[in-house]
Design a protein around this motif. Structure first.
Motif, PDB file in Angstrom:
ATOM      1  N   LEU A  53       0.737  -2.470   3.816  1.00 38.59           N
ATOM      2  CA  LEU A  53       1.523  -3.637   3.941  1.00 38.59           C
ATOM      3  C   LEU A  53       2.086  -3.565   5.129  1.00 38.59           C
ATOM      4  CD1 LEU A  53       2.199  -6.219   2.200  1.00 38.59           C
ATOM      5  CD2 LEU A  53       4.170  -5.227   1.560  1.00 38.59           C
ATOM      6  N   ARG A  54       1.752  -4.434   6.013  1.00 34.46           N
ATOM      7  CA  ARG A  54       2.252  -4.266   7.453  1.00 34.46           C
ATOM      8  C   ARG A  54       2.609  -5.569   8.087  1.00 34.46           C
ATOM      9  NH1 ARG A  54      -1.148  -0.672  11.551  1.00 34.46           N
ATOM     10  NH2 ARG A  54      -1.380   0.596   9.670  1.00 34.46           N
ATOM     11  N   THR A  55       3.771  -5.704   8.744  1.00 31.87           N
ATOM     12  CA  THR A  55       4.303  -6.636   9.469  1.00 31.87           C
ATOM     13  C   THR A  55       3.741  -6.528  10.903  1.00 31.87           C
ATOM     14  OG1 THR A  55       6.085  -7.256   8.032  1.00 31.87           O
ATOM     15  CG2 THR A  55       5.930  -8.489  10.134  1.00 31.87           C
ATOM     16  N   LEU A  56       2.833  -7.392  11.172  1.00 32.64           N
ATOM     17  CA  LEU A  56       2.225  -7.404  12.652  1.00 32.64           C
ATOM     18  C   LEU A  56       3.084  -8.087  13.852  1.00 32.64           C
ATOM     19  CD1 LEU A  56      -1.366  -8.384  11.480  1.00 32.64           C
ATOM     20  CD2 LEU A  56      -0.261  -5.884  11.558  1.00 32.64           C
ATOM     21  N   ASP A  57       3.077  -7.341  14.900  1.00 30.98           N
ATOM     22  CA  ASP A  57       4.051  -7.624  15.892  1.00 30.98           C
ATOM     23  C   ASP A  57       2.914  -8.221  17.155  1.00 30.98           C
ATOM     24  OD1 ASP A  57       2.792  -5.750  17.831  1.00 30.98           O
ATOM     25  OD2 ASP A  57       4.396  -4.324  16.803  1.00 30.98           O
ATOM     26  N   LEU A  61      -1.086  -7.907  17.751  1.00 29.31           N
ATOM     27  CA  LEU A  61      -2.137  -9.319  17.671  1.00 29.31           C
ATOM     28  C   LEU A  61      -2.800  -9.623  19.031  1.00 29.31           C
ATOM     29  CD1 LEU A  61       0.306 -11.212  15.331  1.00 29.31           C
ATOM     30  CD2 LEU A  61      -2.102 -10.053  14.754  1.00 29.31           C
ATOM     31  N   ALA A  62      -2.078  -9.372  20.167  1.00 30.72           N
ATOM     32  CA  ALA A  62      -2.698  -9.807  21.325  1.00 30.72           C
ATOM     33  C   ALA A  62      -3.799  -8.733  21.568  1.00 30.72           C
ATOM     34  CB  ALA A  62      -1.747  -9.635  22.582  1.00 30.72           C
ATOM     35  N   ARG A  63      -3.743  -7.546  21.253  1.00 31.66           N
ATOM     36  CA  ARG A  63      -4.730  -6.552  21.229  1.00 31.66           C
ATOM     37  C   ARG A  63      -5.818  -7.068  20.376  1.00 31.66           C
ATOM     38  NH1 ARG A  63      -3.143  -0.448  20.509  1.00 31.66           N
ATOM     39  NH2 ARG A  63      -5.273  -0.087  21.098  1.00 31.66           N
ATOM     40  N   HIS A  64      -5.408  -7.177  19.099  1.00 35.43           N
ATOM     41  CA  HIS A  64      -6.305  -7.628  18.180  1.00 35.43           C
ATOM     42  C   HIS A  64      -7.219  -8.818  18.349  1.00 35.43           C
ATOM     43  CE1 HIS A  64      -8.410  -8.020  14.238  1.00 35.43           C
ATOM     44  NE2 HIS A  64      -7.832  -9.072  14.058  1.00 35.43           N
ATOM     45  N   TYR A  65      -6.394  -9.807  18.857  1.00 34.92           N
ATOM     46  CA  TYR A  65      -7.261 -11.047  19.128  1.00 34.92           C
ATOM     47  C   TYR A  65      -7.213 -11.517  20.533  1.00 34.92           C
ATOM     48  CZ  TYR A  65      -6.518 -12.935  14.165  1.00 34.92           C
ATOM     49  OH  TYR A  65      -6.907 -13.270  12.744  1.00 34.92           O
ATOM     50  N   ALA A  66      -7.519 -10.334  21.457  1.00 36.87           N
ATOM     51  CA  ALA A  66      -7.884 -10.689  22.667  1.00 36.87           C
ATOM     52  C   ALA A  66      -8.679 -11.455  23.309  1.00 36.87           C
ATOM     53  CB  ALA A  66      -8.375  -9.115  23.518  1.00 36.87           C
ATOM     54  N   GLU A  67      -9.781 -11.665  22.458  1.00 36.91           N
ATOM     55  CA  GLU A  67     -10.720 -13.116  22.781  1.00 36.91           C
ATOM     56  C   GLU A  67     -10.039 -14.318  22.701  1.00 36.91           C
ATOM     57  OE1 GLU A  67     -12.710 -11.738  18.982  1.00 36.91           O
ATOM     58  OE2 GLU A  67     -13.688 -13.483  19.357  1.00 36.91           O
ATOM     59  N   LEU A  77      -1.672 -19.246  15.836  1.00 40.64           N
ATOM     60  CA  LEU A  77      -2.051 -17.985  15.050  1.00 40.64           C
ATOM     61  C   LEU A  77      -1.215 -16.825  15.079  1.00 40.64           C
ATOM     62  CD1 LEU A  77      -4.566 -16.824  13.910  1.00 40.64           C
ATOM     63  CD2 LEU A  77      -5.381 -16.186  16.217  1.00 40.64           C
ATOM     64  N   VAL A  78      -0.543 -16.556  16.202  1.00 38.33           N
ATOM     65  CA  VAL A  78       0.469 -15.355  16.399  1.00 38.33           C
ATOM     66  C   VAL A  78       1.514 -15.723  15.357  1.00 38.33           C
ATOM     67  CG1 VAL A  78       2.054 -14.062  17.969  1.00 38.33           C
ATOM     68  CG2 VAL A  78      -0.636 -14.465  18.599  1.00 38.33           C
ATOM     69  N   ALA A  79       2.112 -16.716  15.561  1.00 37.47           N
ATOM     70  CA  ALA A  79       3.413 -17.293  14.823  1.00 37.47           C
ATOM     71  C   ALA A  79       3.026 -17.064  13.202  1.00 37.47           C
ATOM     72  CB  ALA A  79       3.573 -18.504  15.003  1.00 37.47           C
ATOM     73  N   PHE A  80       2.002 -17.592  13.021  1.00 34.68           N
ATOM     74  CA  PHE A  80       1.344 -17.393  11.474  1.00 34.68           C
ATOM     75  C   PHE A  80       1.333 -15.724  10.963  1.00 34.68           C
ATOM     76  CE2 PHE A  80      -2.861 -17.017   9.182  1.00 34.68           C
ATOM     77  CZ  PHE A  80      -2.328 -16.905   7.821  1.00 34.68           C
ATOM     78  N   MET A  81       0.603 -15.143  11.892  1.00 34.08           N
ATOM     79  CA  MET A  81       0.167 -13.902  11.544  1.00 34.08           C
ATOM     80  C   MET A  81       1.162 -12.719  11.585  1.00 34.08           C
ATOM     81  SD  MET A  81      -3.106 -13.604  10.777  1.00 34.08           S
ATOM     82  CE  MET A  81      -3.513 -11.848  11.030  1.00 34.08           C
ATOM     83  N   SER A  82       2.330 -13.327  12.162  1.00 32.95           N
ATOM     84  CA  SER A  82       3.590 -12.290  12.392  1.00 32.95           C
ATOM     85  C   SER A  82       4.626 -12.830  11.519  1.00 32.95           C
ATOM     86  CB  SER A  82       4.120 -12.295  13.901  1.00 32.95           C
ATOM     87  OG  SER A  82       4.571 -13.494  14.256  1.00 32.95           O
ATOM     88  N   ARG A  83       4.413 -13.686  10.728  1.00 31.47           N
ATOM     89  CA  ARG A  83       5.831 -14.250   9.995  1.00 31.47           C
ATOM     90  C   ARG A  83       6.180 -13.496   8.672  1.00 31.47           C
ATOM     91  NH1 ARG A  83       2.997 -19.810   7.605  1.00 31.47           N
ATOM     92  NH2 ARG A  83       1.960 -19.013   5.520  1.00 31.47           N
ATOM     93  N   ALA A 140     -15.597  -3.602  14.358  1.00 35.49           N
ATOM     94  CA  ALA A 140     -14.792  -2.743  13.469  1.00 35.49           C
ATOM     95  C   ALA A 140     -14.494  -1.420  14.256  1.00 35.49           C
ATOM     96  CB  ALA A 140     -16.070  -2.530  12.235  1.00 35.49           C
ATOM     97  N   ALA A 141     -15.333  -0.806  14.921  1.00 42.75           N
ATOM     98  CA  ALA A 141     -14.662   0.295  15.509  1.00 42.75           C
ATOM     99  C   ALA A 141     -13.460   0.040  16.427  1.00 42.75           C
ATOM    100  CB  ALA A 141     -15.775   1.130  16.415  1.00 42.75           C
ATOM    101  N   ARG A 142     -13.468  -0.871  17.034  1.00 46.35           N
ATOM    102  CA  ARG A 142     -12.399  -1.189  18.092  1.00 46.35           C
ATOM    103  C   ARG A 142     -11.135  -1.451  17.144  1.00 46.35           C
ATOM    104  NH1 ARG A 142      -9.655  -5.404  20.670  1.00 46.35           N
ATOM    105  NH2 ARG A 142     -10.452  -6.969  19.367  1.00 46.35           N
ATOM    106  N   GLU A 143     -11.364  -2.430  16.160  1.00 45.18           N
ATOM    107  CA  GLU A 143     -10.079  -2.774  15.663  1.00 45.18           C
ATOM    108  C   GLU A 143      -9.525  -1.464  14.680  1.00 45.18           C
ATOM    109  OE1 GLU A 143     -11.478  -6.439  13.358  1.00 45.18           O
ATOM    110  OE2 GLU A 143     -11.872  -7.631  15.505  1.00 45.18           O
ATOM    111  N   ILE A 144     -10.362  -1.060  14.166  1.00 46.64           N
ATOM    112  CA  ILE A 144      -9.932   0.298  13.264  1.00 46.64           C
ATOM    113  C   ILE A 144      -9.217   1.087  14.014  1.00 46.64           C
ATOM    114  CG2 ILE A 144     -10.522   2.248  12.033  1.00 46.64           C
ATOM    115  CD1 ILE A 144     -12.906   0.648  10.928  1.00 46.64           C
ATOM    116  N   GLY A 145      -9.812   1.187  15.423  1.00 41.27           N
ATOM    117  CA  GLY A 145      -8.654   2.108  16.329  1.00 41.27           C
ATOM    118  C   GLY A 145      -7.455   1.418  16.667  1.00 41.27           C
ATOM    119  N   ILE A 146      -7.179   0.292  16.759  1.00 43.38           N
ATOM    120  CA  ILE A 146      -6.107  -0.429  16.895  1.00 43.38           C
ATOM    121  C   ILE A 146      -5.094  -0.181  15.643  1.00 43.38           C
ATOM    122  CG2 ILE A 146      -4.595  -2.567  17.121  1.00 43.38           C
ATOM    123  CD1 ILE A 146      -7.280  -3.721  18.511  1.00 43.38           C
ATOM    124  N   PHE A 147      -5.404  -0.261  14.581  1.00 39.04           N
ATOM    125  CA  PHE A 147      -4.641  -0.367  13.204  1.00 39.04           C
ATOM    126  C   PHE A 147      -4.709   0.784  12.623  1.00 39.04           C
ATOM    127  CE2 PHE A 147      -5.488  -4.835  14.158  1.00 39.04           C
ATOM    128  CZ  PHE A 147      -4.443  -5.421  14.075  1.00 39.04           C
TER     129      PHE A 147
END
Ligand code: IDP
Ligand code: MG
Length: 153
Positions: A53-57, A61-67, A77-83, A140-147
């Motif tokens: 369980l983690r609150t995302l900053d 999120l900018a790394r995760h959702y770079a695209e 999206l960021v407001a929602f994902m970090s609320r 998957a490999a990139r995102e696992i590396g972030i989180f």
């Protein structure tokens, strides 16, 4: 964090291909749907190899959702994902697990997601669509590396 050893005996270099990253988004936590969502993946036969369980900053999120940075829906999206807290997790299964997880999630817009999928059964909102799942083995490999950098190869 819950972590357990992979059940397979493949070399580490191949394991990332069998793992995918998911987020039970803040709406899923708020609505008490995390258990039902994870249960679908466990019932399918995938293993949870990490979960927290983690609150995302905003930076994460900018790394995760770079695209998506700069797109019209990005700030919402960021407001929602970090609320509030989300559940970040890594699932493991046979080759192609990321793709089956995506099919189980359903289309991005829950109003268009097929019944029987997570988004199709639990949601109506485009942004608040309950779950994220990696969209390729490389993602998957990139995102696992972030989180979960401790799980990265
Ligand atoms: P995905 O989560 O199905 O891979 P993406 O296109 O990667 O979909 O978009 C990431 C997330 O951004 C979506 O899950 C959703 O929460 C949000 N999103 C994407 N497109 C829109 C849109 O057009 N309006 C509102 N929110 C959107
Ligand atoms: Mg995506």
């Amino acid at each position: 964090m819950i972590e357990r050893t992979a059940k397979n005996d493949r070399p580490d270099s191949l394991r990332a291909m069998n793992r995918t990253f998911i987020i039970c988004k803040p709406d899923a936590v708020e609505r008490g749907l995390v258990g039902q969502i994870l249960a679908r993946f466990e019932t399918k036969g995938f293993s949870i190899v990490a979960a927290e369980l983690r609150t995302l900053d905003a930076d994460t999120l900018a790394r995760h959702y770079a695209e998506h940075v700069g797109k019209g829906f990005y700030n919402d999206l960021v407001a929602f994902m970090s609320r509030g807290p989300a559940v970040v997790a890594v699932l493991e299964g046979p080759e192609g697990t990321w793709e089956t997880v995506r099919e189980m999630m359903g289309a991005t817009n829950p109003m268009k997601s097929a019944p029987g999928t997570i988004r199709g059964d639990f949601g109506t909102e485009f942004t608040e669509n309950l779950i994220h799942g990696s969209d390729s083995a490389e993602s998957a490999a990139r995102e696992i590396g972030i989180f979960f950098p401790e799980l990265a190869n």
